[in-house]
Design a protein around this motif. Structure first.
Motif, PDB file in Angstrom:
ATOM      1  N   ALA A  53      34.094  28.812  53.036  1.00  0.00           N
ATOM      2  CA  ALA A  53      33.355  28.875  51.778  1.00  0.00           C
ATOM      3  C   ALA A  53      32.898  27.474  51.412  1.00  0.00           C
ATOM      4  CB  ALA A  53      34.222  29.461  50.672  1.00  0.00           C
ATOM      5  N   THR A  54      31.909  27.406  50.538  1.00  0.00           N
ATOM      6  CA  THR A  54      31.385  26.137  50.043  1.00  0.00           C
ATOM      7  C   THR A  54      31.664  26.054  48.558  1.00  0.00           C
ATOM      8  OG1 THR A  54      29.625  26.231  51.684  1.00  0.00           O
ATOM      9  CG2 THR A  54      29.313  24.724  49.842  1.00  0.00           C
ATOM     10  N   ARG A  55      32.165  24.915  48.145  1.00  0.00           N
ATOM     11  CA  ARG A  55      32.444  24.724  46.724  1.00  0.00           C
ATOM     12  C   ARG A  55      31.173  24.245  46.042  1.00  0.00           C
ATOM     13  NH1 ARG A  55      37.620  24.032  43.978  1.00  0.00           N
ATOM     14  NH2 ARG A  55      37.079  23.485  41.861  1.00  0.00           N
ATOM     15  N   LYS A 103      41.971  36.598  43.569  1.00  0.00           N
ATOM     16  CA  LYS A 103      42.949  35.544  43.856  1.00  0.00           C
ATOM     17  C   LYS A 103      43.339  35.533  45.334  1.00  0.00           C
ATOM     18  CE  LYS A 103      44.928  34.959  39.300  1.00  0.00           C
ATOM     19  NZ  LYS A 103      46.140  34.914  38.489  1.00  0.00           N
ATOM     20  N   THR A 104      43.361  36.698  45.948  1.00  0.00           N
ATOM     21  CA  THR A 104      43.654  36.770  47.381  1.00  0.00           C
ATOM     22  C   THR A 104      42.537  36.113  48.174  1.00  0.00           C
ATOM     23  OG1 THR A 104      44.852  38.835  47.016  1.00  0.00           O
ATOM     24  CG2 THR A 104      44.199  38.335  49.283  1.00  0.00           C
ATOM     25  N   VAL A 105      41.290  36.363  47.784  1.00  0.00           N
ATOM     26  CA  VAL A 105      40.151  35.731  48.461  1.00  0.00           C
ATOM     27  C   VAL A 105      40.224  34.216  48.290  1.00  0.00           C
ATOM     28  CG1 VAL A 105      37.631  35.546  48.517  1.00  0.00           C
ATOM     29  CG2 VAL A 105      38.706  37.783  48.250  1.00  0.00           C
ATOM     30  N   LEU A 106      40.553  33.752  47.103  1.00  0.00           N
ATOM     31  CA  LEU A 106      40.704  32.308  46.870  1.00  0.00           C
ATOM     32  C   LEU A 106      41.808  31.722  47.754  1.00  0.00           C
ATOM     33  CD1 LEU A 106      40.292  31.997  42.999  1.00  0.00           C
ATOM     34  CD2 LEU A 106      38.809  31.020  44.759  1.00  0.00           C
ATOM     35  N   ARG A 107      42.897  32.447  47.911  1.00  0.00           N
ATOM     36  CA  ARG A 107      43.982  31.973  48.774  1.00  0.00           C
ATOM     37  C   ARG A 107      43.504  31.865  50.218  1.00  0.00           C
ATOM     38  NH1 ARG A 107      47.773  35.761  50.134  1.00  0.00           N
ATOM     39  NH2 ARG A 107      47.574  36.610  48.045  1.00  0.00           N
ATOM     40  N   TYR A 108      42.737  32.855  50.671  1.00  0.00           N
ATOM     41  CA  TYR A 108      42.192  32.804  52.028  1.00  0.00           C
ATOM     42  C   TYR A 108      41.280  31.593  52.204  1.00  0.00           C
ATOM     43  CZ  TYR A 108      43.814  37.598  52.950  1.00  0.00           C
ATOM     44  OH  TYR A 108      44.566  38.719  53.147  1.00  0.00           O
ATOM     45  N   ILE A 109      40.499  31.280  51.189  1.00  0.00           N
ATOM     46  CA  ILE A 109      39.610  30.116  51.249  1.00  0.00           C
ATOM     47  C   ILE A 109      40.437  28.837  51.317  1.00  0.00           C
ATOM     48  CG2 ILE A 109      37.921  28.763  49.938  1.00  0.00           C
ATOM     49  CD1 ILE A 109      36.844  31.499  48.874  1.00  0.00           C
ATOM     50  N   TYR A 128      33.404  28.813  44.208  1.00  0.00           N
ATOM     51  CA  TYR A 128      33.113  28.890  45.633  1.00  0.00           C
ATOM     52  C   TYR A 128      32.005  29.897  45.876  1.00  0.00           C
ATOM     53  CZ  TYR A 128      37.458  26.396  46.681  1.00  0.00           C
ATOM     54  OH  TYR A 128      38.449  25.467  46.768  1.00  0.00           O
ATOM     55  N   ARG A 129      31.245  29.645  46.942  1.00  0.00           N
ATOM     56  CA  ARG A 129      30.263  30.604  47.440  1.00  0.00           C
ATOM     57  C   ARG A 129      30.550  30.802  48.926  1.00  0.00           C
ATOM     58  NH1 ARG A 129      29.858  31.103  42.812  1.00  0.00           N
ATOM     59  NH2 ARG A 129      28.015  31.046  41.502  1.00  0.00           N
ATOM     60  N   ILE A 130      30.431  32.046  49.343  1.00  0.00           N
ATOM     61  CA  ILE A 130      30.743  32.416  50.720  1.00  0.00           C
ATOM     62  C   ILE A 130      29.464  32.904  51.379  1.00  0.00           C
ATOM     63  CG2 ILE A 130      32.175  33.900  52.179  1.00  0.00           C
ATOM     64  CD1 ILE A 130      33.853  34.115  49.348  1.00  0.00           C
ATOM     65  N   VAL A 186      27.554  34.714  48.473  1.00  0.00           N
ATOM     66  CA  VAL A 186      28.188  35.643  47.544  1.00  0.00           C
ATOM     67  C   VAL A 186      29.303  34.919  46.804  1.00  0.00           C
ATOM     68  CG1 VAL A 186      27.641  37.692  48.909  1.00  0.00           C
ATOM     69  CG2 VAL A 186      29.797  36.537  49.272  1.00  0.00           C
ATOM     70  N   THR A 187      29.621  35.394  45.624  1.00  0.00           N
ATOM     71  CA  THR A 187      30.703  34.818  44.837  1.00  0.00           C
ATOM     72  C   THR A 187      32.042  35.342  45.339  1.00  0.00           C
ATOM     73  OG1 THR A 187      30.698  36.597  43.219  1.00  0.00           O
ATOM     74  CG2 THR A 187      29.212  34.724  42.790  1.00  0.00           C
ATOM     75  N   VAL A 188      33.102  34.727  44.864  1.00  0.00           N
ATOM     76  CA  VAL A 188      34.449  35.177  45.213  1.00  0.00           C
ATOM     77  C   VAL A 188      34.660  36.615  44.740  1.00  0.00           C
ATOM     78  CG1 VAL A 188      36.904  34.804  44.744  1.00  0.00           C
ATOM     79  CG2 VAL A 188      35.432  32.863  45.262  1.00  0.00           C
ATOM     80  N   GLU A 189      34.164  36.925  43.560  1.00  0.00           N
ATOM     81  CA  GLU A 189      34.325  38.274  43.019  1.00  0.00           C
ATOM     82  C   GLU A 189      33.573  39.301  43.869  1.00  0.00           C
ATOM     83  OE1 GLU A 189      33.540  35.570  41.158  1.00  0.00           O
ATOM     84  OE2 GLU A 189      35.489  35.381  40.178  1.00  0.00           O
ATOM     85  N   GLU A 190      32.352  38.960  44.301  1.00  0.00           N
ATOM     86  CA  GLU A 190      31.587  39.881  45.151  1.00  0.00           C
ATOM     87  C   GLU A 190      32.283  40.069  46.498  1.00  0.00           C
ATOM     88  OE1 GLU A 190      27.015  39.058  43.648  1.00  0.00           O
ATOM     89  OE2 GLU A 190      27.932  37.689  45.084  1.00  0.00           O
TER      90      GLU A 190
END
Length: 140
Positions: A33-35, A20-26, A40-42, A6-10
């Motif tokens: 997550a995989t870049r 942005k919070t999800v990106l910070r967690y990554i 990123y994809r999770i 899934v994408t960061v947005e999903e």
């Protein structure tokens, strides 16, 4: 969730968080997550683990559980509230792989005493009791 990526947005939509919070967690390493290129994809399994959803593995047995009751005499209400907040925060700090701790606290204002009851795996309860001991030792 399946093994799909899934994408960061999903992921943000599913977690009801800002992307942005999800990106910070990554970036902090809290969410695997995989870049891929610039994004990123999770994995679905990583998202399930992050949210605490049980994976496909069924446990054969719960294992040993322990109950610990702690009496704390001569404590003022403000200190009891701070300890309660600290203990609940520490009890929720486990991962999806660790069984949850059950924690109850009670304060008796007339006796100026607090009671803490913790139920969980022996190692997790022991760690929480060590943290409680350090908190009680640190401040009078």
């Amino acid at each position: 969730m399946s093994d799909r990526l899934v994408t960061v947005e999903e992921a943000a939509e599913r977690l009801t968080l800002h992307p942005k919070t999800v990106l910070r967690y990554i970036r902090d390493g809290r969410l695997k997550a995989t870049r891929i290129g610039k994004s990123y994809r999770i994995a679905g399994a990583a998202l399930d683990a992050f949210t605490g959803v049980a994976g496909g593995k069924a446990e054969t047995g719960i294992g040993a559980r322990t109950t610990c009751i702690v009496d704390i005499p001569d404590i003022v209400v403000d200190r009891a509230e701070r300890l309660t907040t600290f203990l609940h925060s520490a009890a929720m700090a486990g991962t999806a792989e660790t069984p949850p701790l059950h924690l109850e606290t009670a304060f008796d204002p007339s006796a100026q005493a607090m009671k803490v009851v913790v139920i969980g795996s022996p190692s997790d309860v022991g760690k929480l009791m060590e943290m409680l001991h350090l908190q009680l030792k640190a401040r009078p």
